[in-house]
Write an enzyme that holds these catalytic residues in place. Structure first.
Site, short mmCIF file in Angstrom:
data_model
loop_
_atom_site.label_atom_id
_atom_site.label_comp_id
_atom_site.label_asym_id
_atom_site.label_seq_id
_atom_site.Cartn_x
_atom_site.Cartn_y
_atom_site.Cartn_z
N ASP A 249 -3.49 0.83 -6.70
CA ASP A 249 -2.51 1.73 -6.12
C ASP A 249 -1.12 1.33 -6.57
OD1 ASP A 249 -4.53 2.92 -4.82
OD2 ASP A 249 -4.10 2.07 -2.85
N LYS A 271 -0.87 7.32 -5.70
CA LYS A 271 -0.85 8.44 -4.77
C LYS A 271 0.42 8.30 -3.97
CE LYS A 271 -4.69 7.55 -2.82
NZ LYS A 271 -5.55 7.65 -1.64
N GLY A 302 -3.16 -1.89 -1.73
CA GLY A 302 -2.14 -2.63 -0.99
C GLY A 302 -2.66 -3.00 0.38
N MET A 384 3.62 4.27 7.22
CA MET A 384 3.99 5.54 6.57
C MET A 384 4.88 6.39 7.47
SD MET A 384 0.34 6.46 4.81
CE MET A 384 -0.72 5.88 6.13
#
Ligand code: SAH
Length: 476
Positions: A249, A271, A302, A384
């Protein structure tokens, strides 16, 4: 001087250790472990040596050293603190063609005792020829972490299969391929979990079909941690060393990738929230393509692969396609950011539980269980959440969490550029905007967040006030 490396079989053979202090004790212990019959010559012994003498594990000669002692031994270790005695022992041993090790005196030693990585029956011995013993010891520590402990049980199992392997696979190239498959397949994993019988059965299966069998690959779903390569697990490091292909990632740090096998193919499957460069289906297809071609694939993510990482979906896909896999956990962002910001996630006085929450939901953050999240005495770690700070702030306060509850936003946790922004819930969105906090960042909400101010230890101090040129500071 270049030494000739040599592994000695001392089982049942007599070895003389001159000196009954701690050094003599250490030498005697190692010799006993190799099955030697140890004679210790010294007027006085350490308590342990005395106990061993009492139990008959060693033979004690309490007299002063005599030349005749050398008649009955294969090796001599001079481990007293008497340099003149050492010189004499060395000269006498030399004359009899006996190998002698004089402790801390490479010049007088005709054999050296290496630093050892013990994966019995496999032994890795390191010597600097007596020139830099500390360096040899440090190398040994490195190897200790690099060489999988399962090497020992694996070698034991292979010893039992050796005859069968030679008869079934007389061709050297086939044998080599069998061993490669063995190292890639499930056998090591089974041994690691202590499932010896299953491992043996798997190895025998492999052997039965080895002549005709095409190579099968595998996937390791690996957690890379938050960025600091020191937070990678040892198992993870080994998987990176063995990888043919690494699908990683964007969140995985360059420092972690640098640890991987040099000639492994690295494919970034980035992504990003909003615009997906590689779809999940494409990632699945890549894993399948490489594993089916017999490669060792590392799917590197991650943090931890099972924490907001879609690791579950990837395993379901692999299982469905019969691709063998392993999962290696990583340090998830909440743990790393908390540690590197000096924020204990639980604390007897402040928080009895922690919640890991994603602020990036299929529908919208409004579907989160706000009444539960607004409860006191718990720590919230939002992943996030950068785009949703205003909503998080509004909803938590609206559902009863005090506006004075401390928060800490940890940007680039554990990396050299880490920043921590602190304040109270009422100021959350404003502070984040003023300091232009960017992804990746983790939001910690709860009384413990305030401890960043006193317990922080890594990187810059927390940014608790607004920067001087921020619009709200100017207005105030
Ligand atoms: N599987 C990952 C999380 C993936 S979701 C893990 O276990 O950590 C991605 C989110 O993780 C980011 O938006 C951010 O909130 C958080 N994150 C990951 N690495 C981070 C880091 N070094 N510092 C701060 N937050 C991080």
């Amino acid at each position: 001087m270049k030494l000739y490396p040599l592994f000695a079989d001392l089982a049942g053979r007599q070895v003389l250790v001159v000196g009954g202090g701690v050094v003599g004790e250490r030498k005697a212990a190692a010799l006993l472990e190799a099955g030697a019959r140890v004679i210790v010559g010294a007027p006085a012994l350490t308590p342990a040596l005395r106990a061993w003498a009492g139990q008959g594990r060693i033979r004690w000669r309490p007299e002063r050293f005599e030349e005749s002692w050398l008649d009955e031994v294969w090796l001599v270790v001079a481990a007293s603190d008497d340099a003149a005695l050492h010189a004499r022992i060395q000269a006498l041993a030399e004359r009899r063609r006996l190998f002698v090790n004089v402790v801390d005196d490479a010049g007088r030693s005709s054999f050296h005792v290496p630093a050892v990585v013990d994966r019995a029956p496999v032994t890795i011995a390191i010597s600097s020829g007596g020139q830099a013993p500390m360096l040899a010891r440090l190398l040994r520590e490195r190897l200790e972490t690099l060489v999988d402990p399962v090497v020992g049980p694996l070698a034991t199992m292979l010893a039992e299969l050796r005859g069968a392997i030679r008869t079934r696979l007389p061709d050297l190239a086939l044998r080599r391929r069998f061993y490669q498959h063995l190292l890639e397949g499930p056998v090591q994993g089974l041994l690691r979990r202590g499932q010896r019988a299953l491992a043996q059965a798997a190895a025998e299966n492999l052997l039965a079909s080895a002549a005709s069998r095409p190579a099968t690959g595998s996937v390791v779903l690996l957690g890379a941690g938050p960025g600091d390569p020191g937070l990678l697990t040892l198992r993870g490091l080994r998987a990176l060393n063995e990888a043919d292909v690494i699908l990683h990632d964007r969140l995985v740090s360059a420092e972690v990738l640098a640890l991987a096998r040099r000639d492994a193919e690295r494919i970034e499957v980035a992504k990003q929230a909003g615009h997906h460069h590689t779809t999940q289906a494409q990632i699945h297809a890549l894993m399948l393509e490489h594993a089916a071609a017999g490669r060792r694939v590392v799917r590197l993510k991650g943090g931890d692969p099972f924490v907001f990482g879609r690791g579950g979906e990837e395993l379901e896909f692999l299982r469905h396609h019969g691709i063998p896999y392993e999962v290696v956990p990583g340090i998830t962002a909440a743990l790393a950011c908390a540690a590197y910001a000096g924020i204990p996630l639980t604390h007897r006085d402040h928080a009895q539980s922690v919640r890991l929450v994603t602020a990036h939901c299929r529908q919208s953050v409004d579907t989160l269980d706000w009444p539960a999240l607004a409860q006191e005495r718990q720590t919230l770690a939002f992943y996030m959440g950068i785009g949703e700070l205003a909503t998080l702030q509004r909803q938590l306060i609206a559902h009863g969490r005090a506006a004075t509850t401390p928060f800490a936003l940890v940007e680039n946790g554990s990396r050299p550029e880490q920043r921590v922004v602190t304040g109270t819930l009422a100021e959350l969105a404003e502070r984040a905007a003023a300091h232009q906090v960017c992804s990746p960042a983790l939001l910690i909400v709860g009384e413990v967040a305030a401890l960043a101010g006193t317990l922080g230890w890594f990187g810059q101090a927390p940014l608790a006030a607004l920067p001087a040129d921020s619009p709200s500071r100017v207005a105030a």
